[in-house]
Scaffold this motif. Structure first.
Motif, PDB file in Angstrom:
ATOM      1  N   SER A 180       0.855  -1.194   0.000  1.00 50.25           N
ATOM      2  CA  SER A 180       0.000   0.000   0.000  1.00 50.25           C
ATOM      3  C   SER A 180       0.880   1.229   0.000  1.00 50.25           C
ATOM      4  CB  SER A 180      -0.928   0.003   1.222  1.00 50.25           C
ATOM      5  OG  SER A 180      -0.167   0.154   2.411  1.00 50.25           O
ATOM      6  N   SER A 181       0.260   2.369  -0.181  1.00 53.54           N
ATOM      7  CA  SER A 181       1.024   3.620  -0.227  1.00 53.54           C
ATOM      8  C   SER A 181       1.757   3.885   1.080  1.00 53.54           C
ATOM      9  CB  SER A 181       0.080   4.793  -0.541  1.00 53.54           C
ATOM     10  OG  SER A 181      -0.933   4.908   0.454  1.00 53.54           O
ATOM     11  N   ASP A 182       1.237   3.338   2.192  1.00 51.84           N
ATOM     12  CA  ASP A 182       1.868   3.562   3.500  1.00 51.84           C
ATOM     13  C   ASP A 182       3.269   2.967   3.575  1.00 51.84           C
ATOM     14  OD1 ASP A 182      -0.379   4.859   4.376  1.00 51.84           O
ATOM     15  OD2 ASP A 182      -1.246   3.108   5.352  1.00 51.84           O
ATOM     16  N   TYR A 183       3.551   1.968   2.741  1.00 51.94           N
ATOM     17  CA  TYR A 183       4.858   1.306   2.783  1.00 51.94           C
ATOM     18  C   TYR A 183       5.891   1.992   1.893  1.00 51.94           C
ATOM     19  CZ  TYR A 183       3.199  -2.768   5.407  1.00 51.94           C
ATOM     20  OH  TYR A 183       2.716  -3.600   6.383  1.00 51.94           O
ATOM     21  N   ASP A 184       5.451   2.818   0.974  1.00 46.67           N
ATOM     22  CA  ASP A 184       6.392   3.420   0.019  1.00 46.67           C
ATOM     23  C   ASP A 184       7.393   4.326   0.733  1.00 46.67           C
ATOM     24  OD1 ASP A 184       7.371   3.978  -2.625  1.00 46.67           O
ATOM     25  OD2 ASP A 184       6.436   5.949  -2.464  1.00 46.67           O
ATOM     26  N   GLY A 185       8.678   4.080   0.487  1.00 45.78           N
ATOM     27  CA  GLY A 185       9.729   4.909   1.074  1.00 45.78           C
ATOM     28  C   GLY A 185      10.069   4.565   2.509  1.00 45.78           C
ATOM     29  N   THR A 186       9.419   3.539   3.087  1.00 44.08           N
ATOM     30  CA  THR A 186       9.714   3.154   4.464  1.00 44.08           C
ATOM     31  C   THR A 186      10.714   2.004   4.489  1.00 44.08           C
ATOM     32  OG1 THR A 186       7.893   1.556   4.589  1.00 44.08           O
ATOM     33  CG2 THR A 186       7.415   3.841   5.194  1.00 44.08           C
ATOM     34  N   GLN A 187      11.272   1.753   5.657  1.00 49.65           N
ATOM     35  CA  GLN A 187      12.218   0.652   5.825  1.00 49.65           C
ATOM     36  C   GLN A 187      11.563  -0.473   6.623  1.00 49.65           C
ATOM     37  OE1 GLN A 187      15.798   2.413   7.543  1.00 49.65           O
ATOM     38  NE2 GLN A 187      16.707   2.555   5.520  1.00 49.65           N
ATOM     39  N   ILE A 188      11.859  -1.701   6.236  1.00 52.12           N
ATOM     40  CA  ILE A 188      11.326  -2.866   6.920  1.00 52.12           C
ATOM     41  C   ILE A 188      12.482  -3.723   7.422  1.00 52.12           C
ATOM     42  CG2 ILE A 188      11.148  -4.263   4.813  1.00 52.12           C
ATOM     43  CD1 ILE A 188       8.580  -5.484   5.997  1.00 52.12           C
ATOM     44  N   TRP A 189      12.320  -4.291   8.603  1.00 49.95           N
ATOM     45  CA  TRP A 189      13.362  -5.133   9.190  1.00 49.95           C
ATOM     46  C   TRP A 189      12.735  -6.030  10.260  1.00 49.95           C
ATOM     47  CZ3 TRP A 189      14.472  -3.783  14.422  1.00 49.95           C
ATOM     48  CH2 TRP A 189      13.977  -2.528  14.830  1.00 49.95           C
ATOM     49  N   CYS A 190      13.498  -7.038  10.699  1.00 52.98           N
ATOM     50  CA  CYS A 190      12.994  -7.973  11.715  1.00 52.98           C
ATOM     51  C   CYS A 190      13.987  -8.055  12.868  1.00 52.98           C
ATOM     52  CB  CYS A 190      12.722  -9.360  11.126  1.00 52.98           C
ATOM     53  SG  CYS A 190      14.194 -10.213  10.504  1.00 52.98           S
ATOM     54  N   GLU A 191      13.474  -8.502  14.009  1.00 51.77           N
ATOM     55  CA  GLU A 191      14.273  -8.575  15.227  1.00 51.77           C
ATOM     56  C   GLU A 191      13.982  -9.898  15.924  1.00 51.77           C
ATOM     57  OE1 GLU A 191      14.971  -5.006  18.009  1.00 51.77           O
ATOM     58  OE2 GLU A 191      13.397  -6.142  18.999  1.00 51.77           O
ATOM     59  N   ALA A 192      15.032 -10.630  16.286  1.00 52.55           N
ATOM     60  CA  ALA A 192      14.889 -11.897  17.004  1.00 52.55           C
ATOM     61  C   ALA A 192      15.244 -11.675  18.472  1.00 52.55           C
ATOM     62  CB  ALA A 192      15.791 -12.964  16.394  1.00 52.55           C
ATOM     63  N   GLU A 193      14.381 -12.177  19.353  1.00 53.57           N
ATOM     64  CA  GLU A 193      14.588 -11.977  20.789  1.00 53.57           C
ATOM     65  C   GLU A 193      14.269 -13.273  21.534  1.00 53.57           C
ATOM     66  OE1 GLU A 193      13.380  -8.745  24.264  1.00 53.57           O
ATOM     67  OE2 GLU A 193      12.150  -8.923  22.458  1.00 53.57           O
ATOM     68  N   LEU A 194      15.035 -13.535  22.580  1.00 50.64           N
ATOM     69  CA  LEU A 194      14.773 -14.662  23.463  1.00 50.64           C
ATOM     70  C   LEU A 194      14.140 -14.132  24.744  1.00 50.64           C
ATOM     71  CD1 LEU A 194      18.050 -16.759  22.995  1.00 50.64           C
ATOM     72  CD2 LEU A 194      15.787 -17.238  22.040  1.00 50.64           C
ATOM     73  N   ASN A 195      12.963 -14.651  25.068  1.00 46.22           N
ATOM     74  CA  ASN A 195      12.211 -14.171  26.226  1.00 46.22           C
ATOM     75  C   ASN A 195      12.148 -15.252  27.291  1.00 46.22           C
ATOM     76  OD1 ASN A 195      11.076 -11.560  25.035  1.00 46.22           O
ATOM     77  ND2 ASN A 195      10.461 -13.071  23.508  1.00 46.22           N
ATOM     78  N   PHE A 196      12.589 -14.900  28.500  1.00 43.20           N
ATOM     79  CA  PHE A 196      12.609 -15.865  29.595  1.00 43.20           C
ATOM     80  C   PHE A 196      11.727 -15.436  30.757  1.00 43.20           C
ATOM     81  CE2 PHE A 196      16.798 -16.246  27.467  1.00 43.20           C
ATOM     82  CZ  PHE A 196      16.636 -17.531  26.974  1.00 43.20           C
ATOM     83  N   GLY A 197      10.809 -14.512  30.508  1.00 44.72           N
ATOM     84  CA  GLY A 197       9.849 -14.113  31.533  1.00 44.72           C
ATOM     85  C   GLY A 197      10.285 -12.982  32.422  1.00 44.72           C
ATOM     86  N   SER A 198      11.547 -12.613  32.348  1.00 43.68           N
ATOM     87  CA  SER A 198      12.053 -11.507  33.154  1.00 43.68           C
ATOM     88  C   SER A 198      12.945 -10.641  32.276  1.00 43.68           C
ATOM     89  CB  SER A 198      12.843 -12.017  34.359  1.00 43.68           C
ATOM     90  OG  SER A 198      13.521 -10.955  35.003  1.00 43.68           O
ATOM     91  N   ALA A 199      12.669  -9.343  32.269  1.00 47.69           N
ATOM     92  CA  ALA A 199      13.461  -8.433  31.436  1.00 47.69           C
ATOM     93  C   ALA A 199      14.938  -8.483  31.797  1.00 47.69           C
ATOM     94  CB  ALA A 199      12.928  -7.002  31.571  1.00 47.69           C
ATOM     95  N   ALA A 200      15.216  -8.749  33.085  1.00 47.06           N
ATOM     96  CA  ALA A 200      16.609  -8.798  33.533  1.00 47.06           C
ATOM     97  C   ALA A 200      17.328 -10.017  32.962  1.00 47.06           C
ATOM     98  CB  ALA A 200      16.667  -8.818  35.049  1.00 47.06           C
ATOM     99  N   SER A 201      16.567 -11.076  32.655  1.00 45.55           N
ATOM    100  CA  SER A 201      17.173 -12.306  32.142  1.00 45.55           C
ATOM    101  C   SER A 201      17.291 -12.323  30.626  1.00 45.55           C
ATOM    102  CB  SER A 201      16.348 -13.520  32.600  1.00 45.55           C
ATOM    103  OG  SER A 201      16.268 -13.580  33.998  1.00 45.55           O
ATOM    104  N   ASN A 202      16.562 -11.434  29.954  1.00 44.81           N
ATOM    105  CA  ASN A 202      16.536 -11.457  28.494  1.00 44.81           C
ATOM    106  C   ASN A 202      17.788 -10.803  27.905  1.00 44.81           C
ATOM    107  OD1 ASN A 202      14.010 -12.570  28.744  1.00 44.81           O
ATOM    108  ND2 ASN A 202      12.922 -10.657  28.359  1.00 44.81           N
ATOM    109  N   PRO A 203      18.499 -11.510  27.043  1.00 44.25           N
ATOM    110  CA  PRO A 203      19.659 -10.893  26.379  1.00 44.25           C
ATOM    111  C   PRO A 203      19.185  -9.872  25.351  1.00 44.25           C
ATOM    112  CG  PRO A 203      19.261 -13.090  25.506  1.00 44.25           C
ATOM    113  CD  PRO A 203      18.320 -12.921  26.660  1.00 44.25           C
ATOM    114  N   PRO A 204      20.029  -8.937  24.960  1.00 45.08           N
ATOM    115  CA  PRO A 204      19.641  -7.942  23.948  1.00 45.08           C
ATOM    116  C   PRO A 204      19.224  -8.631  22.647  1.00 45.08           C
ATOM    117  CG  PRO A 204      21.709  -7.331  25.000  1.00 45.08           C
ATOM    118  CD  PRO A 204      21.398  -8.727  25.444  1.00 45.08           C
ATOM    119  N   PRO A 205      18.196  -8.122  21.973  1.00 47.96           N
ATOM    120  CA  PRO A 205      17.748  -8.753  20.728  1.00 47.96           C
ATOM    121  C   PRO A 205      18.753  -8.576  19.597  1.00 47.96           C
ATOM    122  CG  PRO A 205      16.576  -6.697  21.111  1.00 47.96           C
ATOM    123  CD  PRO A 205      17.374  -6.961  22.336  1.00 47.96           C
TER     124      PRO A 205
END
Length: 320
Positions: A180-205
């Protein structure tokens, strides 16, 4: 007569944790990077302790007498089945407690499909874009988030009951994009993250490189219709600029009197400033290869009436 005697031998395993034989672990559970260090302490308040130890596939600690607490210090965890347990010997009994450890490994790489083979995208069509995550564990803790610029457009999680899923695996996330027109000129990317239930335990994505999208779409107007007021002595300008890719061509449809008066002015521009300023209906079209969109204007004449006011002043007597 023959007499058969069957003897049954029963092996009694070590006892679990009980009130008479306490085992405390600190931390009670852990999230550890594969290949990284691990530290835990085992303690007991039981009476008559004859020894303590750690059973571990990495750097276990043998039975140690004369202590009520014992540290397990692993320099590098290299066994995916790492599941240490502390045991405490009390008189003739043995108590033990497992320490749940979740091992993880961040992906070697995160990448999305080469969009240069797809662009330009065409408005209305659907495209499948892949995000490849290589050599990551555990899969059951993995989530993949898709971004358009800074906006989240999709999130996918994975739940696996396969025991082998605790070791590194490759995973592919597929996002269905409707252009759609909303996507024109924008950037798309993905991020992988490991979630262990606690933000303190999660490594950076880990994130992929961003790729810019180009979408071909028909002309779009912010407003399809506008009303313009015309007062005596004033002039109006009509703006028909559209958002489109590729750029559109324009054509105006105006009252006959305006058409004749503007023969020397181009009617193929997005902005119209007619030399003859008259009320009426004005329309313009914006056209490119993807289609045509029309915008309409209604010019109305507004008369301003001036009301005269007469002010009377009455002299008030004043005393000295």
């Amino acid at each position: 007569m023959w007499l058969f005697i069957v003897c049954v031998f029963m092996a009694w395993p070590g006892k679990g944790v009980s009130s008479s034989c306490s085992v405390e672990l600190n931390p009670p559970k852990a999230v550890v990077r594969f290949g990284g260090p691990f530290f835990a302490n085992c303690s007991s308040t039981s009476d008559h302790i004859t020894g303590m130890g750690w059973e571990s596939s990495n750097e276990g600690v043998p039975n140690t007498a004369g202590v009520s607490s014992l540290v397990l210090n692993v320099t590098s965890v290299t066994d995916w089945q790492f599941n240490p347990q502390c045991f405490v010997n009390v008189d003739t009994d043995q108590c033990f407690k497992y320490l749940p450890v979740t091992l993880y490994k961040m992906p070697d790489a995160v990448s999305i499909s080469d969009l240069s083979k797809l662009v330009p995208l065409i408005e209305g069509r659907k495209y499948l874009i892949e995000c490849d995550i290589s050599n990551v564990a555990p899969i059951k803790s993995l989530s993949v988030t898709w971004f358009k610029g800074k906006d989240i457009i999709d999130t996918q999680t994975y739940k696996s009951g396969d025991p082998s899923a605790s070791t590194p695996m490759n995973k592919t996330s597929v996002f269905e994009l409707k252009a759609s027109s909303d996507y024109d000129g924008t950037q798309i990317w993905c991020e992988a993250e490991l979630n262990f239930g606690s933000a303190a335990s999660n490594p950076p994505p880990a994130r992929s490189k961003a790729q810019e999208l180009t979408v071909r779409y028909r002309p779009v107007f912010i407003r399809q219709h506008e009303t313009v007021e015309l007062t005596a002595g004033s002039r109006f300008t009509l703006n028909c600029t559209a958002k489109a890719n590729p750029k559109p061509t324009y054509r105006w449809y105006v009252p006959d009197s305006v058409q004749k008066a503007n023969e020397d002015q181009s009617m193929n521009q997005p902005v119209l400033s007619p030399s003859l300023q008259v009320p009426g209906s004005y329309n313009c079209t914006a056209t490119n290869k993807l289609g045509t969109t029309t915008k309409s204007f209604t010019v109305i004449e507004v008369k301003i009436f001036s009301l005269g006011c007469v002010v009377h002043y009455k002299k008030r007597n004043s005393s000295v």
